[in-house]
Enzyme design. Structure first.
Site, PDB file in Angstrom:
ATOM      1  CE  LYS A  51      64.324  35.760  13.016  1.00  0.00           C
ATOM      2  NZ  LYS A  51      65.550  34.972  12.927  1.00  0.00           N
ATOM      3  CE1 TYR A 264      65.932  29.315   6.383  1.00  0.00           C
ATOM      4  CE2 TYR A 264      64.411  27.455   6.455  1.00  0.00           C
ATOM      5  CZ  TYR A 264      65.015  28.535   7.074  1.00  0.00           C
ATOM      6  OH  TYR A 264      64.710  28.833   8.367  1.00  0.00           O
ATOM      7  CE1 TYR A 290      67.772  32.261   8.847  1.00  0.00           C
ATOM      8  CE2 TYR A 290      67.608  30.494  10.457  1.00  0.00           C
ATOM      9  CZ  TYR A 290      67.014  31.336   9.544  1.00  0.00           C
ATOM     10  OH  TYR A 290      65.670  31.256   9.317  1.00  0.00           O
TER      11      TYR A 290
HETATM   12  C1  LIG Z   1      66.071  34.461  11.678  1.00  0.00           C
HETATM   13  C2  LIG Z   1      67.532  34.279  11.770  1.00  0.00           C
HETATM   14  C3  LIG Z   1      68.409  35.027  10.959  1.00  0.00           C
HETATM   15  C4  LIG Z   1      67.951  35.955   9.881  1.00  0.00           C
HETATM   16  O1  LIG Z   1      67.350  37.127  10.341  1.00  0.00           O
HETATM   17  P1  LIG Z   1      66.265  37.846   9.427  1.00  0.00           P
HETATM   18  O2  LIG Z   1      65.882  39.041  10.179  1.00  0.00           O
HETATM   19  O3  LIG Z   1      65.141  36.847   9.256  1.00  0.00           O
HETATM   20  O4  LIG Z   1      66.880  38.144   8.105  1.00  0.00           O
HETATM   21  C5  LIG Z   1      69.766  34.858  11.134  1.00  0.00           C
HETATM   22  N1  LIG Z   1      70.249  33.979  12.033  1.00  0.00           N
HETATM   23  C6  LIG Z   1      69.438  33.236  12.812  1.00  0.00           C
HETATM   24  C7  LIG Z   1      70.070  32.281  13.752  1.00  0.00           C
HETATM   25  C8  LIG Z   1      68.052  33.363  12.717  1.00  0.00           C
HETATM   26  O5  LIG Z   1      67.269  32.609  13.488  1.00  0.00           O
END
Ligand SMILES: *Cc1c(COP(=O)(O)O)cnc(C)c1O
Length: 331
Positions: A51, A264, A290
Site C-alpha cells: 500500500k 478472506y 495475503y
Molecule cells: C492489500 C494487500 C494485498 C492485495 O493488494 P490489492 O491491491 O488490494 O489487490 C496483497 N498483500 C498484502 C499483504 C496486502 O496488504
C-alpha cells in the site's frame, strides 16, 4: 512512463528500489522453474507492504488538494489501514480508519494486536463497523459529515485501489524491468496476491505501457475468479484512461481462486504450510491473509506443471507480516 507520471504529485514514502532476490532454497526444494522474490514487504513504512507505493500518489494528491486528514476503510486487521496511519503520521495529517469487524481468527489477539496495535501507536482514530456494513457507503457518509463541519478530509477507497493508487504499481514495473535487466533475470511470470485489485491492475497497466509480455497471475484472497477478474478489470480500465493507454486485453487478467477458502482472512492448511516452508527454507516471513495464500498458490501451480522448466517466476511479496501476530494460536 516515469517522465509522464511526474505530472502527478507524489510524496516520498517508500524505500525504493526494493530488493529483487533469488529464492534458491525454495527453487531447489520445489524442483520447478527458477523462483525470485520482489521484496515490497521492505517498503519501510511501519513494517512495509504494497500500500505504500499507492499512498505515494494518493497522499501526493491529498497534499496538493490541501487536505488536513485522510479517511479510509478496511477489515479489522487491514495492512492498508496501518500503512495509511503511518503515512499520515509522517506527513502530519489526521487519520480516521473505518474498520469492519470481520473475524479472521477466533483469538483475542485478532481483536487488539498486530495491525490494530500499530494503528494506535501511529495515532490514528479507529471506528468499528459490523461485518455486514456497506463500507463504501459508510465511507461516503463519514466524509460528508466531515465536509459539512467545514473540514477537508481526503477519501481513500478500499486498499487504495483507484487508478491514482495503481500508478504506484505502474512505476513498480519499471523498477522490476530495470532490475531484471541489471541482474540478467528474464522474468516470464509475476505471481501476486490480489484483493482490492489495484496492485494487479497497476502491474498490468505498467506491463502494457512497457510492451512487455510478462504474465501476471493473481491469487485471489477473497472471491471467485469471475468477481476478481471484474474487480481488476475495473481498476485497470481507469488506470489505462489516466495513462492515455488503449485498454488491456481481457485475457491478460489471470485470477486463481482455489487458495483462499474458507474465506478472506480465515486460515487454511495450504497457507500455514507455505508460511512455514518459506520461513524454514528462506528465513522469510509471509502473512496469513495475503502472501501465505498466494505462496500456497504458487507452490501448487509449480506442482501442477503450470510453468516451463526454463521460466523465471517472480513472487511479489506485498507485505503483511505484522498480521502474523493476530493469529498466534491458529498458526
Ligand atoms: C492489500 C494487500 C494485498 C492485495 O493488494 P490489492 O491491491 O488490494 O489487490 C496483497 N498483500 C498484502 C499483504 C496486502 O496488504
Amino acid at each position: 512512463m516515469s517522465d509522464f507520471l511526474t505530472q502527478y504529485p507524489r510524496v516520498d514514502l517508500a524505500h525504493l528500489p526494493t530488493p529483487l532476490e533469488p529464492l534458491r532454497r525454495l527453487t531447489e526444494y520445489l524442483r520447478g522453474p527458477e523462483l525470485f522474490i520482489k521484496r515490497d514487504d521492505c517498503t519501510g513504512l511501519a513494517t512495509g507492504g504494497n500500500k505504500t507505493r499507492k499512498l505515494e500518489f494518493l497522499l501526493g494528491d491529498a497534499l496538493a488538494e490541501g487536505c488536513e486528514s485522510v479517511v479510509t476503510v478496511g477489515g479489522l486487521q487491514s495492512n492498508h489501514a496501518r500503512q495509511t496511519a503511518a503515512a499520515a503520521a509522517r506527513l502530519g495529517l489526521g487519520c480516521e480508519l473505518l474498520l469492519q469487524e470481520i473475524t479472521g481468527a477466533p483469538e483475542g489477539a485478532y481483536e487488539y494486536s498486530a495491525n490494530l496495535l500499530l494503528n494506535d501507536l501511529c495515532g490514528a482514530t479507529v471506528r468499528r463497523y459490523p461485518a455486514d456494513a456497506d463500507m463504501a457507503a459508510e465511507l461516503d457518509a463519514f466524509i460528508e459529515r466531515l465536509v459539512a463541519k467545514g473540514r477537508k478530509p481526503y477519501r481513500i477507497p478500499l486498499g487504495g485501489s483507484s487508478a491514482l493508487g495503481a500508478l504506484g504499481y505502474v512505476l513498480a514495473i519499471e523498477e522490476i524491468l530495470t532490475q531484471s535487466i541489471e541482474q540478467n533475470m528474464p522474468i516470464t511470470h509475476i505471481v501476486v496476491a490480489t484483493g482490492s485489485g489495484g496492485t494487479q491492475a497497476g502491474l498490468l497497466a505498467g506491463l502494457a505501457a512497457a510492451g512487455s509480455p510478462i504474465q501476471v497471475i493473481g491469487i485471489n484472497v477473497s472471491t471467485s475468479r469471475e468477481k476478481q477478474t471484474e474487480r481488476v478489470a475495473a481498476v485497470l480500465d481507469d488506470t489505462c484512461k489516466l495513462l492515455g493507454l488503449p485498454g488491456v486485453a481481457a485475457d491478460r487478467i489471470h485470477c486463481e481462486d482455489a487458495y483462499f477458502e474458507p474465506g478472506y482472512g480465515v486460515p487454511n492448511e495450504g497457507m500455514v504450510q507455505a508460511l512455514r516452508l518459506l520461513a524454514q527454507t528462506e528465513g522469510l516471513l509471509l502473512d496469513p491473509v495475503y502472501t501465505g495464500k498466494a505462496m500456497a498458490g504458487l507452490i501448487d501451480l509449480v506442482h501442477q506443471g503450470r510453468f516451463e522448466a526454463d521460466d523465471q517466476v517472480l513472487f511479489l511479496h506485498t507485505g503483511g507480516s505484522a498480521g502474523l501476530f493476530a493469529y498466534p494460536r491458529s498458526l
